[in-house]
Design a protein around this motif. Structure first.
Motif, PDB file in Angstrom:
ATOM      1  N   VAL A 125       3.987  -2.706  57.520  1.00  0.00           N
ATOM      2  CA  VAL A 125       2.530  -2.605  57.625  1.00  0.00           C
ATOM      3  C   VAL A 125       1.954  -3.981  57.304  1.00  0.00           C
ATOM      4  CG1 VAL A 125       2.389  -1.734  55.241  1.00  0.00           C
ATOM      5  CG2 VAL A 125       0.437  -1.472  56.787  1.00  0.00           C
ATOM      6  N   PHE A 126       1.169  -4.549  58.232  1.00  0.00           N
ATOM      7  CA  PHE A 126       0.558  -5.859  58.038  1.00  0.00           C
ATOM      8  C   PHE A 126      -0.962  -5.749  58.136  1.00  0.00           C
ATOM      9  CE2 PHE A 126       4.592  -7.664  60.129  1.00  0.00           C
ATOM     10  CZ  PHE A 126       5.198  -7.898  58.908  1.00  0.00           C
ATOM     11  N   PRO A 127      -1.706  -6.200  57.119  1.00  0.00           N
ATOM     12  CA  PRO A 127      -3.161  -6.285  57.268  1.00  0.00           C
ATOM     13  C   PRO A 127      -3.516  -7.266  58.382  1.00  0.00           C
ATOM     14  CG  PRO A 127      -2.507  -6.463  54.955  1.00  0.00           C
ATOM     15  CD  PRO A 127      -1.250  -6.580  55.778  1.00  0.00           C
ATOM     16  N   ARG A 128      -4.539  -6.927  59.174  1.00  0.00           N
ATOM     17  CA  ARG A 128      -4.952  -7.745  60.316  1.00  0.00           C
ATOM     18  C   ARG A 128      -6.194  -8.565  59.980  1.00  0.00           C
ATOM     19  NH1 ARG A 128      -7.196  -4.887  64.343  1.00  0.00           N
ATOM     20  NH2 ARG A 128      -6.586  -6.370  65.970  1.00  0.00           N
ATOM     21  N   VAL A 129      -6.269  -9.762  60.575  1.00  0.00           N
ATOM     22  CA  VAL A 129      -7.462 -10.592  60.432  1.00  0.00           C
ATOM     23  C   VAL A 129      -8.688  -9.839  60.943  1.00  0.00           C
ATOM     24  CG1 VAL A 129      -8.608 -12.683  61.271  1.00  0.00           C
ATOM     25  CG2 VAL A 129      -6.235 -12.791  60.517  1.00  0.00           C
ATOM     26  N   ALA A 172      10.375  -7.115  60.103  1.00  0.00           N
ATOM     27  CA  ALA A 172       9.385  -7.879  60.866  1.00  0.00           C
ATOM     28  C   ALA A 172       8.773  -8.950  59.980  1.00  0.00           C
ATOM     29  CB  ALA A 172       8.297  -6.955  61.411  1.00  0.00           C
ATOM     30  N   ALA A 173       8.177  -9.949  60.615  1.00  0.00           N
ATOM     31  CA  ALA A 173       7.469 -11.017  59.895  1.00  0.00           C
ATOM     32  C   ALA A 173       6.324 -11.522  60.751  1.00  0.00           C
ATOM     33  CB  ALA A 173       8.420 -12.166  59.551  1.00  0.00           C
ATOM     34  N   ILE A 174       5.235 -11.933  60.107  1.00  0.00           N
ATOM     35  CA  ILE A 174       4.134 -12.580  60.808  1.00  0.00           C
ATOM     36  C   ILE A 174       4.540 -14.023  61.078  1.00  0.00           C
ATOM     37  CG2 ILE A 174       1.704 -13.231  60.691  1.00  0.00           C
ATOM     38  CD1 ILE A 174       1.391 -10.952  58.592  1.00  0.00           C
ATOM     39  N   ASP A 175       4.350 -14.482  62.303  1.00  0.00           N
ATOM     40  CA  ASP A 175       4.767 -15.848  62.630  1.00  0.00           C
ATOM     41  C   ASP A 175       3.612 -16.834  62.424  1.00  0.00           C
ATOM     42  OD1 ASP A 175       3.258 -16.338  65.099  1.00  0.00           O
ATOM     43  OD2 ASP A 175       4.638 -14.990  66.124  1.00  0.00           O
ATOM     44  N   PRO A 176       3.882 -18.147  62.505  1.00  0.00           N
ATOM     45  CA  PRO A 176       2.854 -19.152  62.212  1.00  0.00           C
ATOM     46  C   PRO A 176       1.658 -19.123  63.149  1.00  0.00           C
ATOM     47  CG  PRO A 176       5.052 -20.135  62.211  1.00  0.00           C
ATOM     48  CD  PRO A 176       5.199 -18.764  62.753  1.00  0.00           C
ATOM     49  N   TYR A 177       1.790 -18.464  64.309  1.00  0.00           N
ATOM     50  CA  TYR A 177       0.710 -18.435  65.290  1.00  0.00           C
ATOM     51  C   TYR A 177      -0.024 -17.094  65.298  1.00  0.00           C
ATOM     52  CZ  TYR A 177       3.278 -22.578  66.660  1.00  0.00           C
ATOM     53  OH  TYR A 177       3.914 -23.795  66.639  1.00  0.00           O
ATOM     54  N   GLY A 178       0.254 -16.258  64.314  1.00  0.00           N
ATOM     55  CA  GLY A 178      -0.455 -14.995  64.198  1.00  0.00           C
ATOM     56  C   GLY A 178       0.185 -13.829  64.912  1.00  0.00           C
ATOM     57  N   CYS A 206      -2.053 -12.215  60.359  1.00  0.00           N
ATOM     58  CA  CYS A 206      -1.707 -11.395  61.517  1.00  0.00           C
ATOM     59  C   CYS A 206      -2.903 -11.274  62.444  1.00  0.00           C
ATOM     60  CB  CYS A 206      -1.245 -10.018  61.069  1.00  0.00           C
ATOM     61  SG  CYS A 206      -0.823  -8.926  62.429  1.00  0.00           S
ATOM     62  N   ARG A 207      -2.755 -11.750  63.682  1.00  0.00           N
ATOM     63  CA  ARG A 207      -3.850 -11.744  64.658  1.00  0.00           C
ATOM     64  C   ARG A 207      -3.565 -10.808  65.840  1.00  0.00           C
ATOM     65  NH1 ARG A 207      -7.288 -15.578  63.035  1.00  0.00           N
ATOM     66  NH2 ARG A 207      -6.463 -17.152  61.579  1.00  0.00           N
ATOM     67  N   VAL A 208      -2.537  -9.981  65.716  1.00  0.00           N
ATOM     68  CA  VAL A 208      -2.240  -9.015  66.777  1.00  0.00           C
ATOM     69  C   VAL A 208      -3.342  -7.973  66.818  1.00  0.00           C
ATOM     70  CG1 VAL A 208      -0.639  -7.203  67.507  1.00  0.00           C
ATOM     71  CG2 VAL A 208       0.246  -9.386  66.627  1.00  0.00           C
TER      72      VAL A 208
END
Length: 292
Positions: free
Chosen positions: A61-65, A105-111, A290-292
């Motif tokens: 679970v990743f919080p989103r921008v 999973a991991a958030i990458d440097p580009y979101g 995270c920008r997904v």
């Protein structure tokens, strides 16, 4: 080598705690209990937790921008609202392979999000690693994976780490600008660098790779040259994932599991499944967004 000892931060008794990550926006740790179909939030300032029930198992679970969260269900990646009640599918993952599910999973440097799959039936390497770009495009990065784990990025975002728990080598890849591609370079570490099997991981601001050692009862730090520098001993043989957080990013949080541990082991180590913490004196890098 520096030695540390972790202790329980939250007595959550997770069946399979996984996917922990630190959120700078709310100064909290987020993770899931895959088998209990739950999301957890640990407010480290107030030392309190919150729990939400989900309709399916979730590996991360990743919080989103943009608000809400991205969740990795077994066969799909979804966006959900802050209350975890409304779900919108972003992508299907390996619908043709009934034996696999989304795992680390991991958030990458580009979101974007890099994620891999896990074969729940056997160790056949039928799974893959994928990237979901911020606009939703799904790209297969590489295949031949049995149990994707250990995904993390160097502080400058130029190196991606990965391990297949079924095999154990901690691999490294050079990330092309804007994540246009990957090029594998020499491994960071062999399977026998520490007890147990390599599982979840994070990287600190100095480039040190912290590896949870499933069935090894410890977490170890491996510097960028492949040398062991730190070891965290655990009151559980089954640490699963790690994240650096807290107000100065120097607290190592560790999730663990109870499932698949013997009854004798659980009697000997009753804290198995809890969220653990330890001050390690090395800061994590600021989390990517995270920008997904």
């Amino acid at each position: 080598m520096r030695l540390h000892h972790a202790h329980t931060a939250f007595d959550c008794q997770n069946l399979l705690g996984e996917g922990c990550n630190w959120s700078a926006s709310d100064q909290s740790l987020w993770w899931t209990d895959i088998e209990a179909k739950c999301v957890f939030r640990w407010d480290d300032k107030r030392r309190v937790a919150a729990v939400w029930q989900l309709p399916d198992r979730a590996a991360f679970v990743f919080p989103r921008v943009g608000g809400g969260f991205v969740i990795g269900f077994p066969k799909s990646i979804v966006i959900t609202d802050p209350t975890f009640t409304d779900f919108s599918q972003v992508a299907k993952i390996e619908p043709h392979l009934p034996q696999t599910r989304v795992n680390d999973a991991a958030i990458d440097p580009y979101g974007g999000i890099v994620l891999g799959t896990y074969n729940e039936q056997n160790r056949d390497p039928v799974g893959s690693v994928y990237r979901i770009a911020p606009h939703g495009e799904v790209v297969t990065l590489f295949s031949g994976v049995a149990a994707a784990n250990g995904m993390a990025f160097s502080p400058d975002g130029r190196i991606m780490y990965f391990t297949d728990t079924a095999e154990g080598t901690i691999r490294r890849f050079v990330v092309a600008p804007q994540f246009a591609g990957l090029a594998e370079i020499g491994p960071l570490a062999s399977p026998n660098i520490a007890p147990g099997s390599s599982d979840g991981a994070t990287v600190d601001i100095e480039g040190g790779y912290w590896s949870a050692r499933l069935r090894g009862g410890c977490v170890v730090r491996i510097d960028r040259n492949g040398h062991l520098t730190d070891r965290v001993d655990m009151p559980s043989m089954a640490p699963t994932c790690v994240a650096l957080g807290g107000k100065d990013l120097k607290t190592l949080f560790i999730t663990s599991r109870r499932t698949r541990q013997s009854s004798d082991e659980l009697l000997r180590l009753p804290e198995s499944g809890n969220l653990f913490r330890v001050e390690v004196g090395r800061a994590g890098r600021p989390p990517f967004s995270c920008r997904v």
